[in-house]
Design an enzyme around this catalytic site. Structure first.
Site, PDB file in Angstrom:
ATOM      1  N   ASP A  95      51.677 -24.798  71.979  1.00 46.11           N
ATOM      2  CA  ASP A  95      51.753 -23.336  72.109  1.00 46.11           C
ATOM      3  C   ASP A  95      51.106 -22.894  73.416  1.00 46.11           C
ATOM      4  O   ASP A  95      49.993 -22.363  73.444  1.00 46.11           O
ATOM      5  CB  ASP A  95      51.070 -22.680  70.905  1.00 46.11           C
ATOM      6  CG  ASP A  95      51.364 -21.189  70.806  1.00 46.11           C
ATOM      7  OD1 ASP A  95      52.286 -20.723  71.498  1.00 46.11           O
ATOM      8  OD2 ASP A  95      50.666 -20.506  70.036  1.00 46.11           O
ATOM      9  N   HIS A 118      54.263 -18.675  72.083  1.00 48.60           N
ATOM     10  CA  HIS A 118      54.873 -17.770  71.094  1.00 48.60           C
ATOM     11  C   HIS A 118      54.794 -16.304  71.516  1.00 48.60           C
ATOM     12  O   HIS A 118      55.433 -15.452  70.908  1.00 48.60           O
ATOM     13  CB  HIS A 118      54.276 -17.994  69.702  1.00 48.60           C
ATOM     14  CG  HIS A 118      52.943 -17.361  69.459  1.00 48.60           C
ATOM     15  ND1 HIS A 118      51.754 -18.036  69.599  1.00 48.60           N
ATOM     16  CD2 HIS A 118      52.613 -16.112  69.055  1.00 48.60           C
ATOM     17  CE1 HIS A 118      50.745 -17.235  69.303  1.00 48.60           C
ATOM     18  NE2 HIS A 118      51.247 -16.058  68.971  1.00 48.60           N
ATOM     19  N   GLN A 140      45.839 -10.810  64.671  1.00 49.57           N
ATOM     20  CA  GLN A 140      47.108 -10.473  65.301  1.00 49.57           C
ATOM     21  C   GLN A 140      46.872  -9.550  66.508  1.00 49.57           C
ATOM     22  O   GLN A 140      46.136  -8.585  66.423  1.00 49.57           O
ATOM     23  CB  GLN A 140      48.040  -9.785  64.294  1.00 49.57           C
ATOM     24  CG  GLN A 140      48.726 -10.734  63.334  1.00 49.57           C
ATOM     25  CD  GLN A 140      47.806 -11.197  62.220  1.00 49.57           C
ATOM     26  OE1 GLN A 140      46.918 -10.482  61.818  1.00 49.57           O
ATOM     27  NE2 GLN A 140      48.025 -12.399  61.726  1.00 49.57           N
ATOM     28  N   GLY A 141      47.548  -9.874  67.604  1.00 50.06           N
ATOM     29  CA  GLY A 141      47.370  -9.122  68.846  1.00 50.06           C
ATOM     30  C   GLY A 141      46.454  -9.834  69.823  1.00 50.06           C
ATOM     31  O   GLY A 141      46.475  -9.549  71.023  1.00 50.06           O
ATOM     32  N   ASP A 142      45.652 -10.778  69.317  1.00 51.99           N
ATOM     33  CA  ASP A 142      44.782 -11.563  70.199  1.00 51.99           C
ATOM     34  C   ASP A 142      45.498 -12.783  70.771  1.00 51.99           C
ATOM     35  O   ASP A 142      45.015 -13.419  71.709  1.00 51.99           O
ATOM     36  CB  ASP A 142      43.535 -12.027  69.453  1.00 51.99           C
ATOM     37  CG  ASP A 142      42.578 -10.891  69.138  1.00 51.99           C
ATOM     38  OD1 ASP A 142      42.405 -10.019  70.005  1.00 51.99           O
ATOM     39  OD2 ASP A 142      42.008 -10.872  68.034  1.00 51.99           O
ATOM     40  N   SER A 143      46.651 -13.136  70.193  1.00 53.11           N
ATOM     41  CA  SER A 143      47.383 -14.342  70.594  1.00 53.11           C
ATOM     42  C   SER A 143      47.541 -14.431  72.106  1.00 53.11           C
ATOM     43  O   SER A 143      47.791 -13.433  72.786  1.00 53.11           O
ATOM     44  CB  SER A 143      48.770 -14.338  69.965  1.00 53.11           C
ATOM     45  OG  SER A 143      48.714 -14.610  68.596  1.00 53.11           O
TER      46      SER A 143
END
Length: 257
Positions: A101, A53, A194-197
């Site tokens: 993912d 993603h 969010q941002g660690d993905s």
């Protein structure tokens, strides 16, 4: 010879601590149009492991990859910048459920391994049960659900939950597949955000090296009670990875003599 998974410790992260500089020398930051948004792990001289993603639907030519970084807003002289030559998003990635993912990036130019940039180890055993193991997530993600991104790399310790614990948390059972696992605390307080993905979740392997066993994938909010983080289960994809690395070695940990 540079061995994989060797941290530089001297001895989306919520409730964690700032890492030592270059503690995780394989972690990569992604930005597009100048805005940081995801992470990944260097696994060969030219390949980076990340979440599907983080790439799906984006213009690959606009993505910049940064390695050798700690403070993402300062211009450190250790930083190496790369672009994407090609990317393999898992052919069965579902952008609605986040099943499968996982993606592999081939960078436009290979990197040289040194004390600042080194590859991560992948799991050596496809059938390992990590339930109850304390894992470490790392990233520059938000330091709280309503907070800003972190300027410096952070890490957080998260226990790996059993499938039963994961399925009896707050998620609907149909949201969780055999390609996912949960890590974190049912009381909340610590989590990726969010941002660690796309970034790594590590455990210490049999040889003392850190192995990336999970990819930070999704969750309900950040560090909410009953909603632990959900990670891509890397042991399900080792064959897929080997088939998409163009014959490059995925560095194994050193063998005991």
């Amino acid at each position: 010879m540079h061995v994989c998974g060797v941290s530089n410790r001297k001895m989306r992260i919520v409730g964690g601590n700032i890492t030592e500089v270059h503690e995780f020398p394989w972690i990569a930051g992604f930005s597009t149009r100048g805005k940081f948004y995801c992470a990944g792990s260097l696994i060969t001289r030219k390949h980076i492991l990340t979440a599907a993603h983080c790439l799906d639907g984006l213009n690959m030519r606009e993505i910049q990859i940064v390695l050798g970084n700690h403070n993402r807003v300062s211009h450190e002289n250790t930083v190496v910048r790369r672009r994407i030559k090609s990317a393999r998003i898992h052919e069965h990635f579902d952008p609605y459920s986040f099943n499968n993912d996982i993606a592999v990036i081939e960078m436009d130019i290979s990197v040289e391994f040194d004390s600042v940039i080194r590859p991560a180890c992948l799991p050596q055993n496809q059938v390992s049960d990590y339930t109850g193991t304390m894992a470490v997530a790392a990233g520059w993600g938000r330091i709280g659900e309503r907070e800003s991104l972190s300027n410096v790399l952070r890490k957080v310790d998260l226990p790996i939950l059993s499938d039963e614990e994961c399925q009896t948390a707050g998620y609907a059972k149909k949201q969780l597949t055999e390609n996912m696992f949960c890590a974190g605390y049912l009381k909340g307080q610590r989590d990726a955000c969010q941002g660690d993905s796309g970034g790594p979740l590590h455990v210490t392997g049999a040889h003392g090296n850190l192995e990336v066993i999970g990819i930070i994938s999704w969750g309900r909010g950040c560090a909410r009670p009953q909603f632990p983080g959900v990670f891509t289960k890397l042991t399900n994809y080792l064959d897929w990875l080997r088939n998409h690395l163009d014959g490059e070695c995925v560095c194994p940990p050193p063998q005991v003599r």
